[in-house]
Design a protein around this motif. Structure first.
Motif, PDB file in Angstrom:
ATOM      1  N   ASN A 106      36.465  44.135  35.871  1.00 17.24           N
ATOM      2  CA  ASN A 106      37.719  43.381  35.885  1.00 17.24           C
ATOM      3  C   ASN A 106      38.403  43.321  34.527  1.00 17.24           C
ATOM      4  OD1 ASN A 106      37.871  42.174  38.713  1.00 17.24           O
ATOM      5  ND2 ASN A 106      35.774  41.680  38.125  1.00 17.24           N
ATOM      6  N   SER A 107      39.668  42.919  34.544  1.00 19.22           N
ATOM      7  CA  SER A 107      40.392  42.741  33.286  1.00 19.22           C
ATOM      8  C   SER A 107      40.038  41.401  32.642  1.00 19.22           C
ATOM      9  CB  SER A 107      41.906  42.819  33.534  1.00 19.22           C
ATOM     10  OG  SER A 107      42.305  41.789  34.418  1.00 19.22           O
TER      11      SER A 107
ATOM     12  N   ALA B  73      38.782  44.808  41.650  1.00 17.53           N
ATOM     13  CA  ALA B  73      38.710  45.807  40.582  1.00 17.53           C
ATOM     14  C   ALA B  73      38.511  47.221  41.116  1.00 17.53           C
ATOM     15  CB  ALA B  73      37.578  45.449  39.618  1.00 17.53           C
TER      16      ALA B  73
ATOM     17  N   ASN C 118      43.849  41.467  37.363  1.00 15.20           N
ATOM     18  CA  ASN C 118      43.755  42.920  37.583  1.00 15.20           C
ATOM     19  C   ASN C 118      45.117  43.500  37.967  1.00 15.20           C
ATOM     20  OD1 ASN C 118      40.985  42.710  37.192  1.00 15.20           O
ATOM     21  ND2 ASN C 118      40.483  42.784  39.371  1.00 15.20           N
TER      22      ASN C 118
END
Length: 366
Positions: free
Chosen positions: A128-129, A270, A299
């Protein structure tokens, strides 16, 4: 590298943590057919079924996450943690891995904690971001962190972060050549627009409600709809299959579903985001608001800020969806722009890059 290669992988709870771990294991096996691979998961989660289906051994830990409110499960957490650390110690002592890999989820916490304590090299894969709590804790001692987004660098020691991308299915790399096959597979008319709706394997309630509202309008406009509603909702929506609308519980040939689509509506897990970057089609993300730390919104926005996708929050669907969706469907230049920009974000060699990093760790340790 030694033939006696032993790798332990831990991660799970959701497909987003399990499938990257399986993809990494598959690439290790491709390079080193004699490698010994063991998985460790949470004993009551989906990895206990999915990993053996992929052909690997798995051991389960008695572990679960903390709830956001005071519950009996939270009171049990310290006991579960102690039990999981002890079992992880036994697993590592018996298996003697060269490297431990964590792909997120609570089960990877105890296992990688023990590996770090025993000076076994560890690698984290952050999909994930915005990282989850387990990887945030483990990052302090990890040797390397393989990330999919630049944004995670602010949460981790920068010198440890390597941007590799997320492992994705290899059959997505050449979907441009599968358009005709896809249209035959789904019995589509090549002269009509096709919209693909993805709600995840279990389904997404609000997305399904939204598509149900617009099903008649899509039929009237002669738009073909491939609607994957998820197994929890199939009984509710299967009756919508009629004319240009087809409803599926799940899609076995995702490569052909992507190849058939002109526009895609999707959640923003993700794994899905990484796949959609490789697929390179115009996407409207409707992130799930019900995931930890609002991962999906982060995301989606990491892509949208590059003018590579459109994001609509669930709370804005009433006011925005109709105009945004039908405008995109009619606007060829906007579709091309989104496709071009999202393809620039693709990292198709992620699995190979991650295994390269595993090799470096093993060589360094040796």
């Amino acid at each position: 590298m030694s033939k006696d290669l032993r790798i332990i992988l831990s991660g799970g709870g959701t497909g987003g943590h399990i499938y990257p771990a399986i993809a990494i294991a598959d690439e290790v096996k491709r390079r080193y057919p004699d490698a010994q691979i063991k998985f460790v998961g949470a004993q009551d989660k989906m990895e206990m079924e999915k990993v053996p289906q992929a052909g690997y051994e798995i051991e389960g830990l008695w572990i679960s996450g903390l709830q956001r409110k005071l519950t009996l499960k939270n009171l049990m957490f310290p006991f579960k943690l102690i039990s999981s650390i002890r079992k992880s110690q036994r697993i590592i002592k018996d298996f003697k891995p060269n490297v431990a890999v964590g792909t997120g989820g609570f089960a990877s916490g105890p296992l990688l904690h023990v590996a770090n304590k025993q000076q076994i090299p560890t690698l984290l894969q952050e999909q994930n971001s915005f990282p989850g709590i387990t990887n945030k804790i483990l990052a302090k001692k990890a040797n390397i962190i393989c990330a999919a987004y630049d944004e995670v660098k602010r949460f981790f020691p920068q010198e440890k972060v390597k941007k590799t991308g997320n492992p994705v299915r290899q059959d997505l790399l050449n979907i441009d050549t599968k358009r005709e096959e896809a249209q035959q597979f789904f019995k589509l008319d090549a002269d009509k627009k096709t919209v693909l709706v993805l709600g995840g394997s279990l389904g997404a309630r609000r997305v399904n409600q939204l598509i149900a509202e617009y099903a008649d309008k899509l039929k009237k406009e002669d738009i073909q709809l491939i609607w994957q509603c998820g197994k929890l909702y199939y009984e509710d929506y299967k009756s919508y299959t009629e004319g240009t609308v087809q409803v599926h519980q799940f899609l076995n040939r995702m490569d052909l579903a992507y190849a058939a689509a002109d526009v895609i509506i999707s959640r923003a897990g993700a794994g899905s985001v990484s796949e959609l970057c490789i697929v390179g089609k115009p996407v409207i993300f409707i992130p799930s608001p019900n995931v930890a730390e609002d991962h999906q919104t982060k995301n989606a926005m990491a892509v949208t800020k590059n003018e590579a996708a459109i994001t609509i929050a669930e709370t804005q669907l009433e006011e925005k969806f109709e105009s945004v969706f039908f405008d995109l469907l009619k606007n060829q230049s906007k579709q091309k722009e989104l496709s071009r920009n999202i393809k620039k974000m693709a990292l198709p060699n992620a699995t190979s890059s991650i295994v390269d990093e595993i090799e470096k760790l093993i060589i360094r340790k040796a």
